[in-house]
Design a protein around this motif. Structure first.
Motif, PDB file in Angstrom:
ATOM      1  N   VAL A  56      10.293  15.286  49.502  1.00 29.15           N
ATOM      2  CA  VAL A  56      10.104  15.046  48.063  1.00 29.15           C
ATOM      3  C   VAL A  56      10.364  16.280  47.209  1.00 29.15           C
ATOM      4  O   VAL A  56      10.442  16.174  45.994  1.00 29.15           O
ATOM      5  CB  VAL A  56       8.683  14.506  47.730  1.00 29.15           C
ATOM      6  N   ASP A  57      10.446  17.456  47.832  1.00 32.14           N
ATOM      7  CA  ASP A  57      10.524  18.651  46.998  1.00 32.14           C
ATOM      8  C   ASP A  57      11.535  19.689  47.475  1.00 32.14           C
ATOM      9  O   ASP A  57      12.613  19.839  46.888  1.00 32.14           O
ATOM     10  CB  ASP A  57       9.126  19.278  46.880  1.00 32.14           C
ATOM     11  N   SER A  58      11.227  20.379  48.586  1.00 30.33           N
ATOM     12  CA  SER A  58      11.987  21.610  48.865  1.00 30.33           C
ATOM     13  C   SER A  58      13.442  21.392  49.262  1.00 30.33           C
ATOM     14  O   SER A  58      14.264  22.301  49.105  1.00 30.33           O
ATOM     15  CB  SER A  58      11.267  22.463  49.917  1.00 30.33           C
ATOM     16  N   GLY A 113      18.101  23.257  45.562  1.00 31.04           N
ATOM     17  CA  GLY A 113      18.802  24.485  45.895  1.00 31.04           C
ATOM     18  C   GLY A 113      18.005  25.774  45.822  1.00 31.04           C
ATOM     19  O   GLY A 113      18.588  26.860  45.819  1.00 31.04           O
ATOM     20  N   LYS A 114      16.664  25.709  45.813  1.00 29.01           N
ATOM     21  CA  LYS A 114      15.916  26.965  45.903  1.00 29.01           C
ATOM     22  C   LYS A 114      15.841  27.330  47.373  1.00 29.01           C
ATOM     23  O   LYS A 114      15.237  26.609  48.168  1.00 29.01           O
ATOM     24  CB  LYS A 114      14.502  26.801  45.345  1.00 29.01           C
ATOM     25  N   VAL A 115      16.491  28.424  47.753  1.00 29.75           N
ATOM     26  CA  VAL A 115      16.484  28.850  49.155  1.00 29.75           C
ATOM     27  C   VAL A 115      15.949  30.282  49.201  1.00 29.75           C
ATOM     28  O   VAL A 115      16.149  31.054  48.259  1.00 29.75           O
ATOM     29  CB  VAL A 115      17.903  28.751  49.766  1.00 29.75           C
ATOM     30  N   ILE A 167      12.644  12.070  40.129  1.00 31.00           N
ATOM     31  CA  ILE A 167      12.051  12.977  39.121  1.00 31.00           C
ATOM     32  C   ILE A 167      12.605  14.387  39.330  1.00 31.00           C
ATOM     33  O   ILE A 167      13.038  15.052  38.392  1.00 31.00           O
ATOM     34  CB  ILE A 167      10.500  12.983  39.209  1.00 31.00           C
ATOM     35  N   LYS A 168      12.626  14.816  40.594  1.00 36.46           N
ATOM     36  CA  LYS A 168      13.124  16.171  40.862  1.00 36.46           C
ATOM     37  C   LYS A 168      14.589  16.283  40.437  1.00 36.46           C
ATOM     38  O   LYS A 168      15.008  17.281  39.851  1.00 36.46           O
ATOM     39  CB  LYS A 168      12.946  16.513  42.350  1.00 36.46           C
ATOM     40  N   ARG A 169      15.379  15.245  40.749  1.00 35.98           N
ATOM     41  CA  ARG A 169      16.795  15.240  40.353  1.00 35.98           C
ATOM     42  C   ARG A 169      16.927  15.463  38.844  1.00 35.98           C
ATOM     43  O   ARG A 169      17.678  16.326  38.390  1.00 35.98           O
ATOM     44  CB  ARG A 169      17.430  13.891  40.736  1.00 35.98           C
ATOM     45  N   ASP A 172      12.474  23.460  31.777  1.00 36.70           N
ATOM     46  CA  ASP A 172      11.808  22.273  32.317  1.00 36.70           C
ATOM     47  C   ASP A 172      11.433  22.366  33.801  1.00 36.70           C
ATOM     48  O   ASP A 172      10.439  21.792  34.235  1.00 36.70           O
ATOM     49  CB  ASP A 172      12.739  21.058  32.134  1.00 36.70           C
ATOM     50  N   ARG A 173      12.262  23.055  34.578  1.00 33.54           N
ATOM     51  CA  ARG A 173      11.977  23.119  36.023  1.00 33.54           C
ATOM     52  C   ARG A 173      10.622  23.776  36.299  1.00 33.54           C
ATOM     53  O   ARG A 173       9.996  23.518  37.323  1.00 33.54           O
ATOM     54  CB  ARG A 173      13.126  23.839  36.748  1.00 33.54           C
ATOM     55  N   MET A 174      10.209  24.634  35.366  1.00 30.28           N
ATOM     56  CA  MET A 174       8.913  25.299  35.561  1.00 30.28           C
ATOM     57  C   MET A 174       7.766  24.289  35.599  1.00 30.28           C
ATOM     58  O   MET A 174       6.700  24.567  36.133  1.00 30.28           O
ATOM     59  CB  MET A 174       8.688  26.338  34.462  1.00 30.28           C
ATOM     60  N   LEU A 175       8.001  23.086  35.025  1.00 31.42           N
ATOM     61  CA  LEU A 175       6.951  22.059  35.057  1.00 31.42           C
ATOM     62  C   LEU A 175       6.587  21.680  36.492  1.00 31.42           C
ATOM     63  O   LEU A 175       5.472  21.247  36.777  1.00 31.42           O
ATOM     64  CB  LEU A 175       7.404  20.798  34.302  1.00 31.42           C
ATOM     65  N   LEU A 176       7.566  21.871  37.406  1.00 29.56           N
ATOM     66  CA  LEU A 176       7.314  21.546  38.820  1.00 29.56           C
ATOM     67  C   LEU A 176       6.273  22.489  39.420  1.00 29.56           C
ATOM     68  O   LEU A 176       5.809  22.279  40.535  1.00 29.56           O
ATOM     69  CB  LEU A 176       8.610  21.632  39.634  1.00 29.56           C
ATOM     70  N   ASN A 177       5.961  23.541  38.680  1.00 31.54           N
ATOM     71  CA  ASN A 177       4.958  24.496  39.175  1.00 31.54           C
ATOM     72  C   ASN A 177       3.536  24.142  38.772  1.00 31.54           C
ATOM     73  O   ASN A 177       2.635  24.966  38.900  1.00 31.54           O
ATOM     74  CB  ASN A 177       5.273  25.903  38.662  1.00 31.54           C
TER      75      ASN A 177
HETATM   76  N1  GLY Z   1       9.587  23.506  44.218  1.00 26.45           N
HETATM   77  C1  GLY Z   1       9.809  23.803  42.856  1.00 26.45           C
HETATM   78  C2  GLY Z   1      11.230  23.837  42.456  1.00 26.45           C
HETATM   79  O1  GLY Z   1      12.092  23.437  43.223  1.00 26.45           O
HETATM   80  O2  GLY Z   1      11.541  24.255  41.378  1.00 26.45           O
END
Ligand code: GLY
Length: 347
Positions: free
Chosen positions: A134-136, A140-142, A222-224, A236-241
């Protein structure tokens, strides 16, 4: 089969959902390069490496396998030379690709290797944990960890495709499943009141299992959407935090030994929400709803750690250099916003 398309211009890719696909991955990986190196850990290898390697070989690829020890320690900067050497030994070229078969540790590490080996080669994500599905694995955050902290060296480097087999979750221990649920609950909190309601109605893992495919698909969607708007984490991506600032500080306070990531995030969501409610920044009753839903899925919402000590870690987090920080708050369940503040917010 269901599909989502992540639209990032020349870095676009599909997320493919199909139960049982692990036995047939060769069907879903279509590329010109002849060689693939599958990176996995010893736990996942026992379960799926044979199927994956044989399916890719049948599809005509020359396949090598790199099995690493399981656990966060594997995601260290120091392990990199060993992996690069293995790729050189297998004569993996720029046309070839890596396959990340595993949870978040393998996905992040494999993505980082792909981003840096020969200045970048392709990689495919096959996430086998709930958290990774669902997340990682998406966005593309590696990264790898340094002794000073987690994910301190990394890149934004998108996979070529993400292959999700929900059947893989059948072999997850309850603790790993619970861990991933913190991120699922987070998506409901920040973007989707209907998803949150569904999690409340399901009232726990047993109730969730019949609708698990739908829930995972919704989280990925949602992540997409968030990643498409803000690939490089500037808005907006910071909302995932949501829940992650305090959560990370708590993980760090316990030297990454006492609390899993999911447990720490669950506590973080409750702690930030409680404080925001007290300041009139969040609708009353929100924190208690979050605590209740977390409890249904076996997640804590409180911890005995001294807040003042924990907060020292907040200001040293990589996202919050200096004393300023951007807190992710909820207006209400399903609606979130960024709130620039300082570490005193948590006092
Ligand atoms: N796990 C948070 C992000 O991908 O931005």
């Amino acid at each position: 089969m269901r599909k989502l398309h992540v639209d990032l211009g020349k870095n676009s890719y599909d997320i493919i959902f199909e139960r049982g696909l692990l036995k047939d991955v060769g069907k879903y990986i279509k590329r010109d390069g002849k060689k693939l190196c599958v990176l996995t850990d010893d736990n996942v290898a026992k379960l799926y490496a044979d199927d994956v390697v044989s399916s890719l070989s049948k599809a005509g690829y020359i396949v090598s396998l790199c099995v690493l020890p399981h656990g966060e320690k594997t995601k260290s900067f120091d392990i990199l030379p060993k992996i690069y050497s293995k790729l050189l030994e297998e004569k993996i070229t720029r046309k070839d690709a890596l396959v990340a078969l595993g949870g978040g540790v393998i996905g992040d590490l494999c993505g980082f290797v792909a981003a840096t080996y020969l200045r970048g080669i392709g990689f495919v994500q096959i996430p086998t944990s709930l958290l990774a599905q669902v997340d990682s694995s998406i966005g593309g955050k590696v990264a790898v960890d340094l002794p000073e902290g987690k994910n301190l060296v990394g890149a934004f480097y998108q996979p070529e495709t993400v292959l999700i087999d929900v059947d893989a979750l059948g072999t997850l221990t309850d603790a790993f499943f619970t861990d991933g649920m913190a991120e699922v609950i987070k998506y409901g909190c920040i973007k989707d009141a209907e998803l949150f309601d569904k999690l409340e109605k399901c009232a726990g893992k047993q109730g969730l299992v019949p609708v698990l495919d739908e829930v995972i698909y919704r989280c990925c969607d949602i992540k997409r959407e968030v990643v498409e708007k803000d690939e490089k984490d500037k808005g907006d991506r910071m909302l995932l935090n949501f829940g992650h600032t305090y959560g990370h500080a708590l993980e760090k306070y316990y030297k990454f030994e006492k609390l899993s990531h999911g447990n720490a995030v669950a506590i973080g969501m409750y702690e930030v929400c409680r404080r925001a409610e007290a300041r009139g920044l969040t609708q009353k009753g929100t924190a208690e709803r979050i605590a209740a839903v977390c409890a249904m899925y076996g997640l804590p919402s409180e911890d005995d750690a001294p807040v003042k000590e924990v907060v020292k870690g907040v200001v040293n987090d990589k996202k919050n250099m200096g004393d300023k920080l951007v807190a992710v708050l909820l207006d209400r369940i399903g609606e979130s916003y960024l709130y620039p503040t300082t570490a005193e917010f948590f006092d």
